[in-house]
Design a protein around this motif. Sequence first.
Motif, short mmCIF file in Angstrom:
data_model
loop_
_atom_site.label_atom_id
_atom_site.label_comp_id
_atom_site.label_asym_id
_atom_site.label_seq_id
_atom_site.Cartn_x
_atom_site.Cartn_y
_atom_site.Cartn_z
N THR A 63 0.85 -1.19 0.00
CA THR A 63 0.00 0.00 0.00
C THR A 63 0.89 1.24 0.00
OG1 THR A 63 -1.66 -1.18 1.27
CG2 THR A 63 -1.84 1.21 1.21
N LYS A 64 0.79 2.01 -1.07
CA LYS A 64 1.64 3.20 -1.21
C LYS A 64 1.36 4.19 -0.10
CE LYS A 64 2.22 3.75 -6.15
NZ LYS A 64 1.85 4.57 -7.30
N SER A 99 -9.72 11.10 4.64
CA SER A 99 -10.72 10.44 3.81
C SER A 99 -10.55 8.92 3.88
CB SER A 99 -10.64 10.92 2.37
OG SER A 99 -9.35 10.68 1.85
N VAL A 100 -11.66 8.24 3.67
CA VAL A 100 -11.69 6.77 3.69
C VAL A 100 -12.60 6.29 2.57
CG1 VAL A 100 -11.30 6.60 6.18
CG2 VAL A 100 -13.64 6.74 5.30
N ASP A 101 -12.56 5.00 2.30
CA ASP A 101 -13.54 4.39 1.42
C ASP A 101 -14.85 4.32 2.21
OD1 ASP A 101 -14.13 1.02 0.26
OD2 ASP A 101 -14.85 2.94 -0.52
N GLU A 126 -11.47 -3.18 9.21
CA GLU A 126 -10.26 -2.40 9.01
C GLU A 126 -10.52 -1.34 7.98
OE1 GLU A 126 -6.29 -4.39 8.33
OE2 GLU A 126 -6.55 -3.47 6.36
N THR A 130 -6.68 8.04 4.50
CA THR A 130 -5.74 8.88 3.75
C THR A 130 -5.76 10.27 4.35
OG1 THR A 130 -6.14 7.63 1.73
CG2 THR A 130 -5.13 9.80 1.50
N LYS A 142 -0.93 7.39 4.45
CA LYS A 142 -2.06 6.51 4.78
C LYS A 142 -1.77 5.82 6.12
CE LYS A 142 -3.73 5.35 0.16
NZ LYS A 142 -2.82 5.66 -0.90
N LEU B 172 -12.31 -1.44 -1.01
CA LEU B 172 -12.03 -0.97 -2.37
C LEU B 172 -10.53 -0.82 -2.54
CD1 LEU B 172 -13.72 -0.02 -4.85
CD2 LEU B 172 -13.49 2.31 -3.98
N ASP B 174 -6.89 0.46 -3.21
CA ASP B 174 -6.38 1.78 -2.80
C ASP B 174 -6.44 2.79 -3.94
OD1 ASP B 174 -3.82 0.09 -0.90
OD2 ASP B 174 -5.78 0.84 -0.26
N VAL B 177 -9.89 4.08 -4.46
CA VAL B 177 -10.24 5.04 -3.41
C VAL B 177 -9.62 6.40 -3.74
CG1 VAL B 177 -10.00 5.62 -0.97
CG2 VAL B 177 -10.43 3.27 -1.64
N GLU B 178 -8.37 6.37 -4.18
CA GLU B 178 -7.66 7.61 -4.55
C GLU B 178 -8.41 8.31 -5.69
OE1 GLU B 178 -4.26 8.34 -3.41
OE2 GLU B 178 -4.19 10.22 -4.50
N ASN B 181 -11.50 9.95 -4.30
CA ASN B 181 -11.14 11.14 -3.51
C ASN B 181 -10.72 12.31 -4.40
OD1 ASN B 181 -11.63 9.84 -1.12
ND2 ASN B 181 -9.49 9.30 -0.74
N GLU B 211 -7.18 -5.94 -7.81
CA GLU B 211 -7.13 -6.58 -6.49
C GLU B 211 -7.66 -5.63 -5.43
OE1 GLU B 211 -3.24 -7.81 -5.32
OE2 GLU B 211 -3.99 -9.03 -3.66
N HIS B 213 -8.31 -4.03 -1.61
CA HIS B 213 -7.44 -3.87 -0.45
C HIS B 213 -7.83 -4.95 0.55
CE1 HIS B 213 -4.83 -1.72 2.38
NE2 HIS B 213 -5.62 -2.30 3.27
N MET B 214 -6.91 -5.88 0.81
CA MET B 214 -7.20 -7.03 1.65
C MET B 214 -6.55 -6.91 3.01
SD MET B 214 -9.01 -9.02 -0.26
CE MET B 214 -8.93 -10.55 0.66
N THR B 359 -2.45 4.97 -11.18
CA THR B 359 -1.96 5.26 -9.84
C THR B 359 -1.15 6.55 -9.95
OG1 THR B 359 -0.73 4.35 -7.95
CG2 THR B 359 0.20 3.95 -10.13
#
Lengths: 152, 754
Positions: A63-64, A99-101, A126, A130, A142, B172, B174, B177-178, B181, B211, B213-214, B359
Motif C-alpha cells: 500500500t503506497k 478520507s476513507v472508502d 479495518e 488517507t 495513509k 475498495l 487503494d 479510493v484515490e 477522492n 485486487e 485492499h485485503m 496510480t
Amino acid sequence: MKKSVIITIAVVYIFAIVVVGFIGIKIKAYNTPEFVTDITCVSDNFHKYDPNNPVHKKEMEKTKNLIGYIEEEFKEGLKITINCQVTPDNATKKALTFSVDENPAAYKLTPTSDGSATIEFFVGTEVIVTIKSTDIKGYSIKIKVTAFERNW
Amino acid sequence: MTKKFSLLLVLCTLLLTLVACTSKVTVTFDTAGGSQIASVQIDAGGKIQLPANPTKEGYTFVGWFVEGEPFDGSQKIDNNITLVAHWKKTNPKTLTVVFMVDGQKYDEKTCLEEELLTDLPKNPSKENSRFVGWFVDDNTQFDFTKTPLTEDLIVNAHFDVTSRVIVYAVALADDFVEFNNNRATKTEKNTEFADLTQSYVVGDDNPWKVEPHMSFRLEDIATGHSESTIVDEWEYTIRVYHYNGSDYELLETTTDLVDKIDPKLCTIDFAEKAVGETFKIEVVPTGLTEKQLTNVQNYTMVFENFVVVDGYNVYEAKELAYVEYRTINDKDCDTAWDAFKDANGFDKDYHPANVILHTNIEITASDVPSIFFYTQDEINSFGDSVKNKENAVGSMKDWYDLYMRDLGENENFALLGNYYTLSTEHLREVVVDTDNEETPTGDVNLISHATLIKIRGAATATSKMANLHIIGNAPRTDNEVKSGGQILVKVEGSNFTAYNNITICSFITYMPNRTDCQFLIEKCKGYENFNSLIYNWGSANLIIKDSEFIGAGGPVVIQDHVRDGDYDKDSDVNGFPAKAKVINSKLESYVTGEEGWFTLVGASALVPLVKNLNVAFVANGRSFLKNSASGATFMNLIFVNKSGSTEGLTNEKIKASFQFDELPAFDYGAFDGSDPVLKNMLAEQYKTNHAFQTTGGGMGYVGLDDRGESTIKAPNNQMEYLLKLFQGDYLCIYAQNGMSFGLQLFNAGETYEI
C-alpha cells in the motif's frame, strides 16, 4: 473631457514620473507558499511501521504511502482518533483532509475542529485512512486503522 | 555330633561350588534365512568360538549382531544369547526415493537395496504448519531409521496445520479510493478538478489490476490468538458486468469482450471489442468461512461505471516509455530510448493511442534514459566555463525533450490521468545553458528549454492530456535555480487539447510552439509557475476556455511573435504572430516586479513604467495596481506580446492578438485589420510614444499638447476614444521597449487578498 482635466492628468503624470523615478514605491515580493513536505501521526496508539520488520516492509510495499497502524479491540461505541502534524512548521496551509472508502454500515469518519479526525466503528473491520495536505501539491500519507473482532 | 555336622556342611559347600563352576549358557544362531547353525552351549562367562560363517544365496555375510550391536566373539557371554546374522546383497540394486511436498518433487535420494537410507533431505517447511514426517500413503509413515529399502519409493510430506490465514476485511482497492477522492469536491477550490464527471478509463492492451485492499489475520489453531499478517498471493472470484444501456449484465465466463481473467493475479484483460463500452466488476476473495459467506456482500469489492479504451495501463513511471515515439534521429535520444525499452522489456514497435495512469506516478532520473542528464565526462569536457562541476553532474540538458511523440496523418494520442498525480518534482533542473556555461549561483540568467513532453504531428493528427494533476520542478520562487525547470508540454503540430488538468510548479506549463493547429486549453487550472503559465510562440490558434491560471512568476501568458526568417518552415506569411482567445477564464499573475522572471528577461524597467502610467489612471478612478493588506503592491500582468528576434523598434515586435471573450481584441491589426484606428495610431505613434487600448473601447497615446507638454492624446483627435480609456476591465500598453502587455483594470483603491 474638459481641457483643465486633461492638463491636470498631464501634470500629475509628469510629476509622478519625477517623484517615482527618484523616490520609488515600496514593494514586497510575493510570498512563495511553503508546501507541506511530510505528515506524521502523533496519536498515542499509533505504531509506525519498521522497514526492518519483514511484515511491516510488505505492508508498506503493498500500500503506497502507508506509514503505520492503529489497532484496538472492537467494542460497541468504539471511536479512534487520529492526530497528525505537518512539516514544515511554517507550512502555508497546515489544514489536512481525512478520507476513507465510504462504508456507512461499518464505520463513520468525522473530522474534528482541531484538525484531527475520529472514526466510529459499528463492526469489527479495518479501514485505510488517507491524510492529505490542502495545498496544491497535496502531500499524503495513509494509516491502517483496525477495530479487531473475531468475525469468522 | 558336632563333628559330623561340620563335615556335612563342608561337603555340601564343596558340592555347590563344584556345581556353580560347571553352569552353561546357550548361544543360539539366527542366520536370518541363511544356512542353519546349531546352538552351542558354553560355560557361562566364557567366550564362544564362532562357527564358520553361514551362507545365504545372493547375500554376503556381514557379521553377527546382538540386539543391533556387532558381536565378534571377543565378548564374554554370561547369559543365553541369540546371535543374529546380518547380510547384505551381494549385487544390490540402487534404489531411488522421491520426496514429494504438495504434489511437487522436493528431493530425490538413492540407497542400496535392503539398506537404510541415512542421507535424508532437510525437513520441509510450510507456512502455518508443522512437519510430521514422510508417508507412503495417507496413514502409513515410513521410518527411514529402521526400515531398509527393498524397492523404489515415493513418499509424501505430511504436515499438521498449526495456524491458518483468515480473510479479515475487504475494501475498495487503494487506487480506486484515490480516484474517488481526487474526483470529489474540495474545500480548497484550487485543488478541485474543474470537471468531476469524467469516467475512469481502462486500456485494452494489457491487463488491468483489480485486487481489492485485503486485510488478513493469522490465527493460531491451538490458542485461537490472531494477529495481522500479509499474504503474497491469494485467489479471487471476479465477475464482470457489461452495461447494455439500461442495466449491467453479468458476462459469461467465455465472452468476446474479455480476453482473460486471472484469479490469482486479480487482473482483467479486456478484448478489443470492449473498447467504448462501460462495465462494472465484483471481486470476492476465496477462502471465506461459512460465517463470512452469510454476509458475503461485506467481502465483495464493487467498482462500476468505467469505460474501456484502446490503450495501455500504466502502473510505474518506467512504463511511460510508451508515450515516447520519435521518428527522427534526435540528438541520439531515439536510440537511447530504444535501448531503454529493450533493457526494461518494453516493445519498441508498440505505440499506444492512449497511455492511461492507474496510480500516482513520480518520474525520477532512473525512469528515463540517462542521455538526458550530464555525466561527469561531459561536464569535464566543458572546461572552465562550468565552475561548479559537482553541481552540474546529473543536471538536465537544455533543449532536450524527455518524451517525444511524433504523430502521422490522422493519428491520435492521449495521456489520460484518471485524476491521478504525475510528478516530476525531483528531476534535476538545467544548470548549464546552451553556451555550455553554468549559471552562477545568485544570477537568474538561464532560460530553460528542457521539456517533459513534446508532441509533433500532422495537421490532421490530434493529441490530448486530460484529467491529470501534474507537479513540476519549477515553483514560483526567488530560487534562481528554478529558472532551469521544465516546460511541461510543447506542441509543434497536431491539434492539441489540455482538458481538466491541474498543473503546478512548471517553468512553463503549456507551449504551443509555432503551430497552426488548434491548441485548446479547456477546464484547466494552473498555479505557482516560475515563468509564465502559457507561452505562445508564433501560434495563431490558442484558445483558453473555462480555465483558471493564477500565480505566474511573470505574465500569465507570453506571446512571442516569430519574425519571418526565424523559422525555416515554408510560408508566405510575413512572420508568425501569436493569437490567443480567452473565453470565460480567470487569469491572474499578481506580480510585484521582483519575481525571477523580470530579472531573467531583463524586464525590470517594465515595473516603474507601469507604475508611472498608473498615476494618470488613478486620477480617473481606475488603476492597474492593487495593494495587499501586508503593503505589497501588485499588478495583474496577464499577457506580454513580444518578439524573440533582436532588432530595433518595429511594429513587428508587438504583432499579436489577445482577446477576452467577445470584447475588442488587443490586436495590432495584424490579422484582419478590423480596427484601422488602432492600426493607424500605432503606425504613427509607435517608436516615439507609449500607446493604450482598453476593452472599454478606449485608445490613446502619450503625446505633446499645444504648449509642448506631455499629455494623453486621442487618436485622430477623436475624444470619444479618450473618454473610454478609463473604462473596461483590461488595458493593453503598447510600450516603446518593443513589447505590448496586458493588465487588468480595477477601480482605484481596490485591495488584493492573497
